[in-house]
Design an enzyme around this catalytic site. Structure first.
Site, PDB file in Angstrom:
ATOM      1  N   TYR A 101     -14.391  -5.005   3.571  1.00 17.57           N
ATOM      2  CA  TYR A 101     -13.011  -5.349   3.201  1.00 17.57           C
ATOM      3  C   TYR A 101     -12.705  -6.709   3.815  1.00 17.57           C
ATOM      4  O   TYR A 101     -12.811  -6.885   5.031  1.00 17.57           O
ATOM      5  CB  TYR A 101     -11.996  -4.306   3.703  1.00 17.57           C
ATOM      6  N   ASP A 134     -16.573 -12.596   9.394  1.00 13.51           N
ATOM      7  CA  ASP A 134     -15.155 -12.271   9.239  1.00 13.51           C
ATOM      8  C   ASP A 134     -14.741 -11.463  10.471  1.00 13.51           C
ATOM      9  O   ASP A 134     -14.945 -10.250  10.524  1.00 13.51           O
ATOM     10  CB  ASP A 134     -14.939 -11.479   7.947  1.00 13.51           C
ATOM     11  N   LYS A 190      -5.013 -11.682  12.566  1.00 11.46           N
ATOM     12  CA  LYS A 190      -4.556 -10.460  13.246  1.00 11.46           C
ATOM     13  C   LYS A 190      -4.216 -10.683  14.721  1.00 11.46           C
ATOM     14  O   LYS A 190      -3.141 -11.173  15.020  1.00 11.46           O
ATOM     15  CB  LYS A 190      -5.580  -9.351  13.066  1.00 11.46           C
ATOM     16  N   TYR A 205       0.820  -1.219   0.000  1.00 11.40           N
ATOM     17  CA  TYR A 205       0.000   0.000   0.000  1.00 11.40           C
ATOM     18  C   TYR A 205       0.851   1.265   0.000  1.00 11.40           C
ATOM     19  O   TYR A 205       0.589   2.196   0.758  1.00 11.40           O
ATOM     20  CB  TYR A 205      -0.948  -0.009   1.212  1.00 11.40           C
TER      21      TYR A 205
HETATM   22  C1  LIG Z   1     -12.040  -7.855   8.317  1.00  7.89           C
HETATM   23  C2  LIG Z   1     -10.774  -8.232   7.608  1.00  7.89           C
HETATM   24  N1  LIG Z   1     -10.723  -9.392   6.933  1.00  7.89           N
HETATM   25  C3  LIG Z   1      -9.608  -9.792   6.308  1.00  7.89           C
HETATM   26  C4  LIG Z   1      -8.465  -9.011   6.302  1.00  7.89           C
HETATM   27  C5  LIG Z   1      -7.231  -9.465   5.591  1.00  7.89           C
HETATM   28  O1  LIG Z   1      -6.249  -9.834   6.501  1.00  7.89           O
HETATM   29  P1  LIG Z   1      -4.720  -9.930   6.050  1.00  7.89           P
HETATM   30  O2  LIG Z   1      -4.251  -8.526   5.860  1.00  7.89           O
HETATM   31  O3  LIG Z   1      -4.042 -10.623   7.175  1.00  7.89           O
HETATM   32  O4  LIG Z   1      -4.682 -10.724   4.784  1.00  7.89           O
HETATM   33  C6  LIG Z   1      -8.482  -7.800   6.995  1.00  7.89           C
HETATM   34  C7  LIG Z   1      -7.294  -6.930   7.026  1.00  7.89           C
HETATM   35  O5  LIG Z   1      -7.323  -5.791   7.351  1.00  7.89           O
HETATM   36  C8  LIG Z   1      -9.669  -7.389   7.663  1.00  7.89           C
HETATM   37  O6  LIG Z   1      -9.739  -6.223   8.327  1.00  7.89           O
END
Ligand SMILES: Cc1ncc(COP(=O)(O)O)c(C=O)c1O
Length: 433
Positions: free
Chosen positions: A146, A238, A267, A18
């Site tokens: 996202y 998610d 995370k 990014y």
């Molecule tokens: C809700 C959500 N799902 C999936 C992801 C993707 O995770 P990664 O960056 O570890 O691939 C993120 C990343 O910010 C996220 O906020």
């Protein structure tokens, strides 16, 4: 710049995520971290106000997690996870399955948030194929969502700047608005009308993070989940960001009556120390893959699936998260953010600070600007100003937010709040200049 400096060496060989390298400032070399602080090679300290892209929950270089990682590395650093198993992977699954909000029975490991989402989508799609209902092949998702940067997770994410270049390669998804108190009937009617085609519904519970820290109502989401469940649509929560205390409870889904069939984690799962993704599913989903027919197997796996060091870090992070002190830290940040918003932020400059909001340890607002082109630049300007004052922030466009590690001290949190209060003055000065 010293020709042998780390920044310069970095610029010779590294392509950062990014980052528009033609415009960006040289990266700051970070040499160590301690609790909520990061230190650069000149000894300057920065408060990590966004938990290093939302992963760090207990602070940097936590000695308890570091020791568990070290011990695990001495015993077993990695082993292929098909045909073999190991204690950290099994124990982490046992402990997570016990506390996840829902009737989850099996854990599938991967190594980041995007892959946790890919696994969930593939499970849901193949579930219906294995059940011999291949027409259930559409995915329902929220606008502004996202879910990651791989092709599957990009496809189910809101389309925009991040996905533009790949638009022709993304699969079709049914997008709906998040519930806003008024559109509930319309959204439910839409789901019912397309139910026969929908394999699954993926959502970030309560908080759409990278889409602009949009908080939406639990009751509305619950109503959608009810409709989805009545129509046998698999629900995928998610919780890559919202998991592990971010929104105030251990998992955001705990605030809902209707639970998901699949949940994605990453995370905070290792306290931000090691890359790990995890996707948990119900017994019904797992059972749909049991067969003498090899075609019904879930053909998915990553080299570092269930890496023992990452799983050991996950166990250590969970130990800390379940301590009373950590739960209190989350409550304190939640309360301080809420008070700050109500007593000060909301009053400081309503023309400039728009829609201030908070959920758990996250606080966000939009900055308004009279100069249109400036809205796009305001994020990087604020980031630079914050760095000068020893704070690391990374606004999403004109959305300014904080999401600190839970161990942040009251003084450090106050320093961030004061910086946020200084933004109207800074912005006006900059716009005039
Ligand atoms: C809700 C959500 N799902 C999936 C992801 C993707 O995770 P990664 O960056 O570890 O691939 C993120 C990343 O910010 C996220 O906020």
């Amino acid at each position: 710049m010293n020709p042998s400096s780390l920044s310069e060496r970095d610029q010779q060989v590294i392509w950062h995520p990014y980052t528009q390298h033609q415009q960006s400032e040289p990266p700051i070399p970070i040499v160590r971290g301690e609790a909520a602080l990061l230190y650069d090679d000149a000894g300057n300290a920065y408060i990590d106000a966004i938990s290093s892209w939302w992963v760090n929950i207990h602070g940097h270089a936590h000695p308890y997690i570091a020791d568990k990682i070290y011990q695990q590395a001495l015993a077993l650093e990695h082993v292929i996870f098909t045909g073999f198993t190991h204690e950290p992977a099994v124990q982490l699954a046992e402990r997570l399955l016990k506390i996840l909000p829902g009737d989850f029975k099996k854990m599938f490991y991967s190594d980041n948030g995007s892959t946790a989402v890919e696994v969930a989508l593939k499970m849901a799609i193949q579930y219906w194929r294995n059940k011999e209902q291949p027409k259930r092949n559409k995915i329902l998702a929220f606008r502004h969502a996202y879910h990651g940067d791989t092709f599957g997770s990009m496809s189910v994410s809101g389309r925009g700047l991040f996905t533009d270049a790949f638009q022709d390669f993304l699969f079709d998804v049914l997008f709906i608005d998040t519930p806003d108190g008024e559109n509930k009937d319309q959204l439910n009617a839409f789901i019912r009308s397309r139910a026969d085609e929908i394999a699954c519904f993926i959502y970030e519970p309560l908080l759409q993070a990278a889409g602009g820290m949009r908080i939406y109502e639990a009751a509305g989401l619950d109503a959608l989940l009810k409709t989805a469940k009545e129509n046998q649509i698999l629900c995928i929560a998610d919780e890559v960001l919202t998991g592990f205390g971010r929104t105030g409870t251990f998992f955001a889904s705990a605030s809902l009556t209707h639970t998901a069939d699949i949940i994605c984690l990453s995370k905070g799962i290792t306290g931000g120390t090691m890359a790990l993704g995890a996707t948990a599913c119900t017994g019904d989903i797992f059972d749909a893959f049991l067969s003498d027919d090899r075609k019904k197997t879930f053909f998915h796996g990553h080299s570092y699936t269930a890496n023992p060091i990452a799983c050991a870090a996950g166990l250590a992070s969970l130990d800390l998260l379940q301590k009373r002190t950590c739960i209190e830290q989350i409550q304190v940040i939640t309360k301080r953010n809420a008070n700050f918003l109500k007593e000060t932020l909301i009053k400081i400059d309503p023309d400039l600070i728009m829609n201030p909001r908070t959920i758990g340890t996250v606080l966000a607002f939009e900055l308004k600007s009279n100069r249109h082109e400036y809205v796009n630049l305001v994020g990087s300007y604020i980031r630079q100003e914050a760095i000068k004052q020893g704070i690391y922030l990374r606004p999403l466009g004109n959305t300014v937010y904080i999401m600190p590690p839970y161990c942040i001290s009251p003084v450090q949190l106050e320093k961030i709040h004061q910086f946020l209060l200084s933004l109207p003055r800074l912005i006006r000065k900059n716009e005039q200049g």
